[in-house]
Write an enzyme that holds these catalytic residues in place. Structure first.
Site, short mmCIF file in Angstrom:
data_model
loop_
_atom_site.label_atom_id
_atom_site.label_comp_id
_atom_site.label_asym_id
_atom_site.label_seq_id
_atom_site.Cartn_x
_atom_site.Cartn_y
_atom_site.Cartn_z
N SER A 1 3.52 -12.16 9.11
CA SER A 1 2.59 -12.20 8.68
C SER A 1 1.39 -11.06 8.11
O SER A 1 0.76 -11.18 7.41
CB SER A 1 1.41 -11.78 10.12
OG SER A 1 1.58 -10.45 10.77
N GLY A 2 2.50 -10.86 6.97
CA GLY A 2 2.26 -9.59 5.64
C GLY A 2 1.54 -10.61 4.35
O GLY A 2 1.62 -11.67 4.95
N GLN B 1 -0.07 1.44 -0.46
CA GLN B 1 -1.08 1.69 -1.36
C GLN B 1 -0.68 1.52 -2.41
O GLN B 1 -1.80 2.03 -3.13
CB GLN B 1 -0.87 2.96 -1.15
CG GLN B 1 -0.82 4.45 0.85
CD GLN B 1 -0.63 5.13 0.72
OE1 GLN B 1 -0.05 6.04 -0.01
NE2 GLN B 1 -0.18 5.79 2.38
N GLY B 2 -0.09 2.06 -3.18
CA GLY B 2 0.35 1.74 -4.79
C GLY B 2 -0.55 0.78 -5.56
O GLY B 2 -2.05 0.75 -5.77
N GLY B 3 -0.42 -0.69 -5.44
CA GLY B 3 -1.21 -1.60 -6.20
C GLY B 3 -0.48 -2.87 -6.39
O GLY B 3 0.92 -3.02 -6.20
N GLU C 1 3.03 3.83 -12.49
CA GLU C 1 4.10 4.74 -11.43
C GLU C 1 5.35 4.97 -12.12
O GLU C 1 5.69 4.29 -13.48
CB GLU C 1 3.55 3.73 -9.90
CG GLU C 1 2.03 3.55 -9.73
CD GLU C 1 2.90 3.10 -8.15
OE1 GLU C 1 3.58 1.82 -8.05
OE2 GLU C 1 1.14 2.62 -7.53
N ALA D 1 10.45 -14.03 17.31
CA ALA D 1 11.09 -15.12 16.45
C ALA D 1 12.77 -14.92 16.93
O ALA D 1 13.03 -13.01 16.57
CB ALA D 1 10.77 -15.93 15.71
N ASP E 1 14.93 -8.62 11.64
CA ASP E 1 14.71 -9.76 13.18
C ASP E 1 14.69 -10.83 11.59
O ASP E 1 16.06 -11.29 12.14
CB ASP E 1 13.40 -10.03 13.57
CG ASP E 1 12.91 -8.99 14.64
OD1 ASP E 1 14.17 -7.64 14.99
OD2 ASP E 1 12.23 -8.65 14.01
N HIS F 1 12.25 2.88 2.22
CA HIS F 1 10.83 2.45 1.87
C HIS F 1 11.38 0.96 1.89
O HIS F 1 10.37 0.35 2.18
CB HIS F 1 10.58 3.01 0.82
CG HIS F 1 9.16 2.55 0.56
ND1 HIS F 1 8.35 2.63 0.91
CD2 HIS F 1 8.94 1.82 -1.36
CE1 HIS F 1 6.99 1.51 0.32
NE2 HIS F 1 7.83 1.49 -0.40
N ARG G 1 14.14 -1.34 -6.51
CA ARG G 1 12.81 -2.12 -6.74
C ARG G 1 11.82 -0.77 -8.25
O ARG G 1 11.49 -0.15 -7.20
CB ARG G 1 11.92 -2.89 -6.26
CG ARG G 1 10.47 -3.26 -5.83
CD ARG G 1 9.84 -3.65 -4.33
NE ARG G 1 9.87 -2.56 -3.68
CZ ARG G 1 8.58 -1.91 -4.07
NH1 ARG G 1 7.71 -2.03 -5.17
NH2 ARG G 1 8.60 -1.15 -2.45
N SER H 1 6.36 -5.28 -4.95
CA SER H 1 6.56 -5.60 -4.18
C SER H 1 5.62 -6.94 -3.75
O SER H 1 5.29 -7.77 -3.63
CB SER H 1 6.77 -4.75 -3.00
OG SER H 1 5.49 -4.15 -2.97
#
Length: 519
Positions: free
Chosen positions: A11-12, A45-47, A112, A152, A205, A329, A364, A369
């Site tokens: 659900s992200g 938090q970042g953006g 960043e 699931a 998962d 992370h 990354r 992300s």
């Protein structure tokens, strides 16, 4: 039970992006193991990184992404990300999504680590992920089915194709959910480690399910450790966004010495793997590391979420120093997909951190992300809408990929035991000897049962989580032993570091590790 056109597990932001672009034409069901808001996207938090300013370009963003990824990236995927990202963001603005702007109405673009331009857009200061996720959810909630509190357990696969997923509730009720298409959007593997910025529900998962069903995985050894997590009472208790260093904060030891000054030309804004290893070495030498926030103007206003986190854990900001340490992370690897989210199993897609498109390479780039979730969520949806759908009503019963009873129920470890093994032996710096210790430990459980040849219906909700953690820990460890080089988030003390700054002379053979080889 009735089927859906598309089941999305997770659900992200990536899940919601795909659902939004599908829901006008398809019947969508989202299944999540906790509440819908328990995702890493809500903690981001970042953006969102995108070339939106006049002096920036997609090509610059492309080069920064490859440099940060140590040139292990799939270049086509990176081009899709950086070229399509700005249009996606502007499209969400047209739908009403608010981003932070200055008095002139221009984006407040932050900078960043490893970015050559200010290109990070924010919403709510340091709550961009939460703002974006809630915005899309509110657009969707009345038009899709959301099932909470179901884990699931395994994909429903017959004749090599995916037709849905089986779930288990906290009370032990097992269900089958049938669908023409299934999307994995379960996030990464953070809870496998002891110190992590991830939500506690992120136990790998989706990766475990995909592996058990026979899907190819790639690049599982590449783990990103965020340099600056709030360190309080001997624990990492929350993220201190890289945007803080982008606003001028810098890393010091207990004596005020700037630890990054002579390490990298970008100093405190070097790529995350370099900064994390530097802090790790300093801590191992007995030093305490702090983020000096004194250069940041109106810190409490600019970073309200971080300010609240510090207050919650008794960290005073009066002296302008925040104690920090690295924590797990992000995983750059995962379920192997193409640029449309297709896995090696027909009808099964993956998007977001659970997927490995190759866009992130070995490390990354900061704030790519959330952009990945938006761009590839939409790309998955657009590809699906052009594909053939089986009517859910025609789906009757399909057996699981593994439907034989487990021979004997094993004695499972505690979560803390898995987290200790991964943090101690498969962490920021690795050696063959340490990785073998972890591998041997994981395989003591494999001797009791096969990680991938089990019937999860024989286990409880909590036991399935643990089975997934054991499998994912073993996959990461085995992959780290297989890659005999140091690159990005995979750093082995017994092998040299690949030159990550040699842009003009780079000669890299991209390797994709199919985790089923040799199994």
């Amino acid at each position: 039970m009735p089927g859906a056109d598309v089941i999305i597990i997770g659900s992200g932001l990536a899940a919601l992006s795909a659902a939004y672009h599908l829901h006008h034409k398809k019947n969508i069901t989202i299944i999540t193991k906790a509440k819908w808001l328990n995702s890493n996207s809500m903690l981001a938090q970042g953006g969102i990184a995108a070339a939106l300013s006049k002096n920036d370009s997609w090509l610059s963003h492309f080069e920064d992404t490859l440099r940060a990824g140590n040139f292990h990236n799939a270049e086509d995927a990176v081009i899709q990300l950086v070229q399509e990202g700005p249009e996606d963001i502007l499209g969400w603005i047209d739908k009403g999504m608010p981003f932070d702007k200055d008095r002139n109405g221009d984006f407040l673009l932050g900078k960043e680590g490893a970015h050559s331009h200010n290109r990070i857009v924010h919403s709510g200061g340091d709550a961009t992920g939460k703002a974006m996720t809630q915005f899309i959810y509110n657009k969707l909630k009345n038009n899709i089915t959301i099932t909470e509190g179901e884990l699931a357990t395994d994909l429903i696969v017959k004749n090599g194709k995916c037709y849905g997923v089986k779930t288990i509730s906290s009370s032990g009720e097992v269900k089958s959910h049938h669908a023409s298409k299934t999307i994995l959007a379960t996030g990464g593997v953070g809870a496998v480690y002891g110190h992590t910025s991830n939500a506690t529900v992120i136990t790998g998962d989706g990766i475990a399910m995909a592996f058990r069903a026979g899907a190819a995985l790639a690049d599982m050894e590449f783990i990103q450790f965020h340099p600056t997590m709030l360190y309080a009472n001997g624990e990492c208790v929350g993220l201190i966004s890289e945007a803080v260093r982008g606003e001028g904060a810098f890393l010091i030891d207990q004596n005020g010495r700037r630890i990054m000054k002579s390490v990298h030309p970008e100093q405190d804004l070097a790529p995350r793997d370099i900064v994390s290893r530097t802090i790790f070495d300093e801590i191992n030498r007995g030093n305490q590391i702090y983020l000096d926030i004194s250069p940041v103007h109106d810190f409490e206003k600019r970073f309200p979420t971080i300010t609240g986190l510090c207050n919650q854990h008794g960290i005073s900001l009066i002296e302008g120093k925040i104690p920090v340490a690295p924590g797990m992370h992000f995983i750059m690897g995962g379920v192997q997909t193409n640029g449309y989210g297709e896995t090696t199993i027909p009808n099964l897609y993956a998007v977001g951190e659970v997927a490995c498109t190759g866009v992130h390479g070995a490390n990354r780039l900061a704030s790519n992300s959330l952009l990945e979730g938006l761009v590839f969520g939409r790309r998955v949806a657009e590809h699906m809408l052009a594909a053939e759908f089986i009517e859910p009503s025609t789906i009757t019963h399909h057996e699981l990929f593994f439907d034989q009873p487990t021979k004997a129920k094993p004695n499972l470890p505690q979560k803390s035991e898995v987290q200790f093994m991964m943090t101690r032996y498969v962490g920021i710096q690795r050696t063959k000897e340490e990785l073998q210790i972890a591998q041997t430990w994981f395989e003591t459980f494999q001797q009791q049962f096969s990680f991938w040849d089990i019937n999860v219906n024989d286990f409880t909700f909590e036991e399935v989580e643990m089975l997934n953690m054991l499998l994912v820990g073993w996959l990461i460890t085995t992959s780290a032993l297989t890659r005999t080089e140091s690159r990005g988030g995979h750093y082995r003390l017994d092998f040299p570091l690949v030159d990550d700054d040699n842009w003009l002379k780079k000669q890299i053979v991209r390797t994709k590790l199919d985790m089923h080889v040799g199994v």
